[in-house]
Design a protein around this motif. Structure first.
Motif, PDB file in Angstrom:
ATOM      1  N   PRO A   1       0.841  -1.203   0.000  1.00 17.09           N
ATOM      2  CA  PRO A   1       0.000   0.000   0.000  1.00 17.09           C
ATOM      3  C   PRO A   1       0.876   1.255   0.000  1.00 17.09           C
ATOM      4  N   ALA A   2       0.384   2.323  -0.587  1.00 19.07           N
ATOM      5  CA  ALA A   2       1.169   3.552  -0.716  1.00 19.07           C
ATOM      6  C   ALA A   2       1.594   4.121   0.630  1.00 19.07           C
ATOM      7  N   ASN A   3       0.818   3.849   1.686  1.00 21.18           N
ATOM      8  CA  ASN A   3       1.155   4.379   3.016  1.00 21.18           C
ATOM      9  C   ASN A   3       1.995   3.412   3.841  1.00 21.18           C
ATOM     10  N   SER A   4       2.468   2.323   3.234  1.00 23.26           N
ATOM     11  CA  SER A   4       3.264   1.332   3.954  1.00 23.26           C
ATOM     12  C   SER A   4       4.650   1.878   4.289  1.00 23.26           C
ATOM     13  N   LYS A   5       5.197   1.416   5.415  1.00 25.02           N
ATOM     14  CA  LYS A   5       6.550   1.786   5.804  1.00 25.02           C
ATOM     15  C   LYS A   5       7.602   0.846   5.214  1.00 25.02           C
ATOM     16  N   ILE A   6       7.137  -0.181   4.521  1.00 28.95           N
ATOM     17  CA  ILE A   6       8.059  -1.137   3.904  1.00 28.95           C
ATOM     18  C   ILE A   6       8.691  -0.516   2.658  1.00 28.95           C
ATOM     19  N   LYS A   7      10.008  -0.445   2.651  1.00 30.29           N
ATOM     20  CA  LYS A   7      10.745   0.129   1.520  1.00 30.29           C
ATOM     21  C   LYS A   7      11.528  -0.916   0.738  1.00 30.29           C
ATOM     22  N   SER A   8      11.950  -1.984   1.434  1.00 31.61           N
ATOM     23  CA  SER A   8      12.762  -3.011   0.785  1.00 31.61           C
ATOM     24  C   SER A   8      12.603  -4.320   1.545  1.00 31.61           C
ATOM     25  N   THR A   9      13.318  -5.352   1.098  1.00 35.70           N
ATOM     26  CA  THR A   9      13.238  -6.654   1.756  1.00 35.70           C
ATOM     27  C   THR A   9      13.755  -6.605   3.191  1.00 35.70           C
TER      28      THR A   9
ATOM     29  N   LEU B   1      11.012  -6.622   5.879  1.00 36.57           N
ATOM     30  CA  LEU B   1      10.003  -7.683   5.844  1.00 36.57           C
ATOM     31  C   LEU B   1      10.046  -8.640   7.021  1.00 36.57           C
ATOM     32  N   ASN B   2      11.171  -8.720   7.733  1.00 39.90           N
ATOM     33  CA  ASN B   2      11.252  -9.650   8.855  1.00 39.90           C
ATOM     34  C   ASN B   2      10.199  -9.293   9.901  1.00 39.90           C
ATOM     35  N   GLY B   3       9.446 -10.314  10.291  1.00 35.38           N
ATOM     36  CA  GLY B   3       8.341 -10.107  11.226  1.00 35.38           C
ATOM     37  C   GLY B   3       7.040  -9.740  10.537  1.00 35.38           C
ATOM     38  N   LYS B   4       7.084  -9.548   9.202  1.00 36.57           N
ATOM     39  CA  LYS B   4       5.898  -9.207   8.423  1.00 36.57           C
ATOM     40  C   LYS B   4       5.369 -10.445   7.693  1.00 36.57           C
ATOM     41  N   THR B   5       4.166 -10.322   7.139  1.00 37.51           N
ATOM     42  CA  THR B   5       3.574 -11.397   6.344  1.00 37.51           C
ATOM     43  C   THR B   5       3.647 -11.023   4.877  1.00 37.51           C
ATOM     44  N   VAL B   6       4.244 -11.906   4.095  1.00 34.26           N
ATOM     45  CA  VAL B   6       4.430 -11.666   2.664  1.00 34.26           C
ATOM     46  C   VAL B   6       3.588 -12.660   1.881  1.00 34.26           C
TER      47      VAL B   6
ATOM     48  N   SER C   1      -7.178  -6.994   1.709  1.00 36.39           N
ATOM     49  CA  SER C   1      -7.910  -7.294   2.946  1.00 36.39           C
ATOM     50  C   SER C   1      -6.983  -7.427   4.154  1.00 36.39           C
ATOM     51  N   HIS C   2      -5.723  -6.989   3.993  1.00 33.97           N
ATOM     52  CA  HIS C   2      -4.738  -6.927   5.080  1.00 33.97           C
ATOM     53  C   HIS C   2      -4.362  -8.295   5.642  1.00 33.97           C
ATOM     54  N   GLN C   3      -4.441  -9.334   4.800  1.00 29.23           N
ATOM     55  CA  GLN C   3      -3.961 -10.652   5.215  1.00 29.23           C
ATOM     56  C   GLN C   3      -2.441 -10.732   5.146  1.00 29.23           C
ATOM     57  N   GLY C   4      -1.850  -9.771   4.469  1.00 31.23           N
ATOM     58  CA  GLY C   4      -0.398  -9.699   4.377  1.00 31.23           C
ATOM     59  C   GLY C   4       0.040  -8.254   4.258  1.00 31.23           C
TER      60      GLY C   4
END
Length: 271
Positions: free
Chosen positions: A134-142, A145-150, A186-189
Protein backbone atom coordinates in the motif's frame (compact mmCIF):
# COMPACT_ATOMS: atom_id res chain seq x y z
CA UNK A 1 14.89 -72.59 -26.84
CA UNK A 2 11.48 -71.25 -27.88
CA UNK A 3 11.30 -69.30 -24.62
CA UNK A 4 14.76 -67.80 -25.15
CA UNK A 5 13.90 -66.87 -28.75
CA UNK A 6 10.66 -65.23 -27.60
CA UNK A 7 12.52 -63.19 -24.94
CA UNK A 8 15.17 -62.07 -27.44
CA UNK A 9 12.45 -61.07 -29.92
CA UNK A 10 10.56 -59.16 -27.24
CA UNK A 11 13.73 -57.33 -26.15
CA UNK A 12 14.53 -56.41 -29.77
CA UNK A 13 10.98 -55.08 -30.28
CA UNK A 14 11.17 -52.96 -27.14
CA UNK A 15 14.52 -51.48 -28.15
CA UNK A 16 13.18 -50.77 -31.63
CA UNK A 17 10.12 -49.00 -30.21
CA UNK A 18 12.25 -46.96 -27.81
CA UNK A 19 14.53 -45.93 -30.64
CA UNK A 20 11.58 -44.96 -32.84
CA UNK A 21 9.98 -43.12 -29.96
CA UNK A 22 13.06 -41.03 -29.45
CA UNK A 23 13.21 -40.20 -33.13
CA UNK A 24 9.57 -39.15 -33.46
CA UNK A 25 9.51 -37.38 -30.09
CA UNK A 26 12.11 -34.94 -31.32
CA UNK A 27 10.02 -34.08 -34.37
CA UNK A 28 6.42 -34.53 -33.22
CA UNK A 29 5.49 -31.06 -31.94
CA UNK A 30 7.09 -29.20 -34.83
CA UNK A 31 5.72 -31.63 -37.43
CA UNK A 32 2.23 -31.51 -35.93
CA UNK A 33 2.37 -27.71 -35.82
CA UNK A 34 3.46 -27.53 -39.46
CA UNK A 35 0.72 -29.96 -40.51
CA UNK A 36 -2.06 -28.18 -38.60
CA UNK A 37 -0.65 -24.67 -39.04
CA UNK A 38 -1.31 -24.12 -35.32
CA UNK A 39 0.70 -23.90 -32.11
CA UNK A 40 -1.10 -24.30 -28.77
CA UNK A 41 0.27 -21.98 -26.09
CA UNK A 42 -0.09 -21.93 -22.32
CA UNK A 43 -0.52 -18.30 -21.22
CA UNK A 44 -1.59 -16.51 -18.05
CA UNK A 45 -5.14 -15.22 -17.71
CA UNK A 46 -4.78 -13.11 -14.57
CA UNK A 47 -1.62 -11.05 -15.15
CA UNK A 48 -2.18 -7.59 -16.59
CA UNK A 49 0.39 -6.51 -19.18
CA UNK A 50 1.42 -10.14 -19.85
CA UNK A 51 -1.67 -12.32 -20.08
CA UNK A 52 -5.08 -11.15 -18.92
CA UNK A 53 -8.52 -12.33 -20.05
CA UNK A 54 -10.51 -9.37 -21.37
CA UNK A 55 -14.01 -9.68 -19.86
CA UNK A 56 -15.45 -7.88 -22.89
CA UNK A 57 -14.56 -10.57 -25.41
CA UNK A 58 -13.09 -13.43 -23.35
CA UNK A 59 -9.73 -13.20 -25.15
CA UNK A 60 -6.30 -13.34 -23.54
CA UNK A 61 -4.33 -10.14 -24.12
CA UNK A 62 -0.85 -9.01 -23.15
CA UNK A 63 2.82 -8.97 -24.00
CA UNK A 64 3.21 -12.77 -23.72
CA UNK A 65 0.14 -13.30 -25.90
CA UNK A 66 1.45 -10.98 -28.61
CA UNK A 67 4.88 -12.62 -28.45
CA UNK A 68 3.24 -16.03 -28.93
CA UNK A 69 1.40 -14.78 -32.00
CA UNK A 70 4.61 -13.39 -33.52
CA UNK A 71 6.58 -16.58 -32.76
CA UNK A 72 3.82 -18.64 -34.37
CA UNK A 73 3.98 -16.57 -37.57
CA UNK A 74 7.78 -16.80 -37.63
CA UNK A 75 7.67 -20.60 -37.42
CA UNK A 76 4.58 -21.40 -39.50
CA UNK A 77 4.29 -18.44 -41.83
CA UNK A 78 1.56 -15.83 -42.21
CA UNK A 79 -1.23 -18.43 -42.07
CA UNK A 80 0.01 -19.84 -38.76
CA UNK A 81 -2.51 -19.64 -35.92
CA UNK A 82 -1.84 -19.40 -32.18
CA UNK A 83 -4.31 -21.17 -29.88
CA UNK A 84 -4.32 -20.21 -26.19
CA UNK A 85 -4.90 -22.27 -23.06
CA UNK A 86 -5.11 -20.43 -19.75
CA UNK A 87 -2.53 -21.59 -17.21
CA UNK A 88 -1.37 -20.65 -13.72
CA UNK A 89 2.08 -20.67 -12.10
CA UNK A 90 1.22 -24.06 -10.61
CA UNK A 91 -0.18 -25.71 -13.76
CA UNK A 92 2.33 -24.48 -16.36
CA UNK A 93 4.74 -27.41 -16.26
CA UNK A 94 2.09 -30.17 -15.85
CA UNK A 95 0.18 -28.86 -18.90
CA UNK A 96 3.41 -28.90 -20.90
CA UNK A 97 4.55 -32.32 -19.72
CA UNK A 98 1.11 -33.85 -20.37
CA UNK A 99 1.01 -32.51 -23.92
CA UNK A 100 -1.97 -30.21 -23.34
CA UNK A 101 0.06 -27.33 -24.79
CA UNK A 102 2.96 -27.20 -27.23
CA UNK A 103 4.77 -24.38 -25.43
CA UNK A 104 4.34 -22.09 -22.44
CA UNK A 105 4.91 -18.34 -22.49
CA UNK A 106 3.61 -17.24 -19.11
CA UNK A 107 6.00 -15.02 -17.10
CA UNK A 108 8.13 -18.11 -16.52
CA UNK A 109 11.65 -17.54 -15.19
CA UNK A 110 14.49 -19.65 -16.51
CA UNK A 111 15.92 -21.51 -13.50
CA UNK A 112 18.36 -24.44 -13.12
CA UNK A 113 15.69 -26.45 -11.27
CA UNK A 114 13.11 -26.05 -14.05
CA UNK A 115 15.70 -26.84 -16.72
CA UNK A 116 15.97 -30.33 -15.25
CA UNK A 117 12.49 -31.16 -16.58
CA UNK A 118 11.82 -28.69 -19.42
CA UNK A 119 13.77 -26.69 -21.98
CA UNK A 120 13.75 -22.92 -22.49
CA UNK A 121 14.27 -20.53 -25.34
CA UNK A 122 16.59 -17.55 -25.17
CA UNK A 123 15.31 -15.00 -22.62
CA UNK A 124 12.60 -12.76 -24.09
CA UNK A 125 12.02 -10.49 -21.05
CA UNK A 126 14.44 -9.64 -18.24
CA UNK A 127 12.39 -9.20 -15.09
CA UNK A 128 13.43 -8.87 -11.45
CA UNK A 129 11.62 -9.56 -8.20
CA UNK A 130 10.11 -6.63 -6.27
CA UNK A 131 7.45 -5.85 -3.66
CA UNK A 132 3.94 -4.44 -3.95
CA UNK A 133 2.66 -2.58 -0.89
CA UNK A 134 0.00 0.00 0.00
CA UNK A 135 1.17 3.55 -0.72
CA UNK A 136 1.16 4.38 3.02
CA UNK A 137 3.26 1.33 3.95
CA UNK A 138 6.55 1.79 5.80
CA UNK A 139 8.06 -1.14 3.90
CA UNK A 140 10.75 0.13 1.52
CA UNK A 141 12.76 -3.01 0.78
CA UNK A 142 13.24 -6.65 1.76
CA UNK A 143 15.11 -5.48 4.89
CA UNK A 144 11.77 -4.33 6.29
CA UNK A 145 10.00 -7.68 5.84
CA UNK A 146 11.25 -9.65 8.85
CA UNK A 147 8.34 -10.11 11.23
CA UNK A 148 5.90 -9.21 8.42
CA UNK A 149 3.57 -11.40 6.34
CA UNK A 150 4.43 -11.67 2.66
CA UNK A 151 2.03 -12.99 0.04
CA UNK A 152 3.19 -15.13 -2.87
CA UNK A 153 1.71 -17.46 -5.48
CA UNK A 154 1.99 -21.26 -5.57
CA UNK A 155 4.45 -22.45 -8.21
CA UNK A 156 6.35 -19.15 -8.45
CA UNK A 157 10.03 -19.19 -7.46
CA UNK A 158 9.56 -15.76 -5.83
CA UNK A 159 8.36 -17.48 -2.65
CA UNK A 160 11.68 -19.26 -2.15
CA UNK A 161 13.58 -16.08 -2.99
CA UNK A 162 11.79 -14.07 -0.32
CA UNK A 163 12.41 -16.77 2.29
CA UNK A 164 16.12 -16.37 1.61
CA UNK A 165 16.00 -12.57 1.69
CA UNK A 166 13.78 -12.28 4.78
CA UNK A 167 14.00 -15.56 6.74
CA UNK A 168 11.96 -14.20 9.64
CA UNK A 169 9.04 -13.15 7.46
CA UNK A 170 5.88 -15.25 7.36
CA UNK A 171 5.05 -16.32 3.81
CA UNK A 172 1.61 -17.37 2.62
CA UNK A 173 1.01 -18.87 -0.83
CA UNK A 174 -2.20 -18.45 -2.81
CA UNK A 175 -3.34 -20.01 -6.08
CA UNK A 176 -3.17 -16.99 -8.39
CA UNK A 177 -2.47 -13.26 -8.50
CA UNK A 178 -6.14 -12.28 -8.25
CA UNK A 179 -6.36 -14.08 -4.89
CA UNK A 180 -3.00 -12.66 -3.83
CA UNK A 181 -4.08 -9.09 -4.59
CA UNK A 182 -7.38 -9.56 -2.75
CA UNK A 183 -5.43 -10.88 0.24
CA UNK A 184 -3.20 -7.80 0.23
CA UNK A 185 -6.24 -5.52 0.03
CA UNK A 186 -7.91 -7.29 2.95
CA UNK A 187 -4.74 -6.93 5.08
CA UNK A 188 -3.96 -10.65 5.22
CA UNK A 189 -0.40 -9.70 4.38
CA UNK A 190 1.87 -6.67 4.43
CA UNK A 191 3.39 -7.07 0.96
CA UNK A 192 2.94 -9.08 -2.21
CA UNK A 193 6.05 -10.32 -3.98
CA UNK A 194 6.76 -11.53 -7.50
CA UNK A 195 8.42 -10.23 -10.68
CA UNK A 196 8.34 -6.46 -11.16
CA UNK A 197 6.54 -6.64 -14.51
CA UNK A 198 3.63 -8.49 -12.90
CA UNK A 199 3.56 -6.13 -9.94
CA UNK A 200 3.46 -3.04 -12.15
CA UNK A 201 0.44 -4.54 -13.87
CA UNK A 202 -1.28 -5.02 -10.50
CA UNK A 203 -0.37 -1.46 -9.50
CA UNK A 204 -1.96 -0.10 -12.69
CA UNK A 205 -5.15 -2.00 -11.91
CA UNK A 206 -5.18 -1.07 -8.23
CA UNK A 207 -4.52 2.63 -7.48
CA UNK A 208 -3.09 3.20 -4.02
CA UNK A 209 -0.48 0.45 -4.29
CA UNK A 210 3.19 0.92 -5.19
CA UNK A 211 6.06 -1.23 -6.42
CA UNK A 212 9.08 -0.96 -4.12
CA UNK A 213 12.35 -2.62 -3.23
CA UNK A 214 14.03 -2.27 -6.59
CA UNK A 215 14.81 -5.60 -8.25
CA UNK A 216 16.59 -7.88 -5.81
CA UNK A 217 16.78 -10.89 -8.17
CA UNK A 218 17.23 -11.49 -11.88
CA UNK A 219 14.28 -13.29 -13.46
CA UNK A 220 14.80 -13.83 -17.20
CA UNK A 221 11.60 -15.13 -18.81
CA UNK A 222 11.85 -17.88 -21.40
CA UNK A 223 9.48 -19.82 -23.63
CA UNK A 224 9.16 -23.30 -22.12
CA UNK A 225 9.17 -26.40 -24.33
CA UNK A 226 9.01 -30.04 -23.29
CA UNK A 227 12.18 -32.11 -23.13
CA UNK A 228 12.88 -34.14 -26.25
CA UNK A 229 11.55 -31.50 -28.65
CA UNK A 230 14.92 -30.16 -29.81
CA UNK A 231 13.82 -29.15 -33.31
CA UNK A 232 10.82 -27.24 -31.95
CA UNK A 233 12.94 -25.60 -29.26
CA UNK A 234 15.43 -24.45 -31.91
CA UNK A 235 12.59 -23.07 -34.04
CA UNK A 236 11.16 -21.14 -31.08
CA UNK A 237 14.57 -19.83 -30.08
CA UNK A 238 15.30 -18.66 -33.63
CA UNK A 239 11.93 -16.90 -33.78
CA UNK A 240 12.50 -15.12 -30.45
CA UNK A 241 15.90 -13.82 -31.56
CA UNK A 242 14.52 -12.63 -34.90
CA UNK A 243 11.68 -10.75 -33.18
CA UNK A 244 14.15 -9.10 -30.80
CA UNK A 245 16.37 -7.87 -33.62
CA UNK A 246 13.91 -6.81 -36.32
CA UNK A 247 12.11 -4.02 -34.45
CA UNK A 248 8.93 -5.94 -33.60
CA UNK A 249 10.09 -6.60 -30.05
CA UNK A 250 10.61 -2.92 -29.21
CA UNK A 251 7.18 -2.12 -30.65
CA UNK A 252 5.59 -4.60 -28.24
CA UNK A 253 7.59 -3.24 -25.31
CA UNK A 254 6.32 0.28 -26.04
CA UNK A 255 2.77 -0.99 -26.55
CA UNK A 256 2.49 -2.76 -23.19
CA UNK A 257 4.93 -0.92 -20.91
CA UNK A 258 5.39 2.54 -22.41
CA UNK A 259 2.68 4.16 -20.26
CA UNK A 260 3.27 2.26 -16.99
CA UNK A 261 4.20 4.77 -14.24
CA UNK A 262 7.64 4.14 -12.74
CA UNK A 263 8.56 1.36 -15.15
CA UNK A 264 11.69 2.02 -17.22
CA UNK A 265 10.61 0.14 -20.31
CA UNK A 266 13.60 1.37 -22.36
CA UNK A 267 15.87 -0.87 -20.28
CA UNK A 268 14.17 -3.79 -22.03
CA UNK A 269 14.92 -2.61 -25.56
CA UNK A 270 16.81 -5.09 -27.72
CA UNK A 271 19.09 -3.68 -30.38
Amino acid sequence: MKKKFWLVSLLFSVLLLVGCGRSTADQSVLKNAEASKTITWGVKGDVKLFGLIDVRDGQQKGFDVDMAKLITKKILGPKGKAIFVTTTSQSRIPLLKNGNVDAVIATMSITPERKKTIDFSHSYFDAGQSLLVPANSKIKSTRDLNGKTVIGVVGANSVQNIKAKAPKAKVIELQDYAQAMNALKSHQGDALTTDNGILYGLAVENPGYEVRGGTFTKEPYGVAVNKGQKSFTRAVDKAVLEIQHDGEYNQLIRKWFGDVPGFNYKELYRR
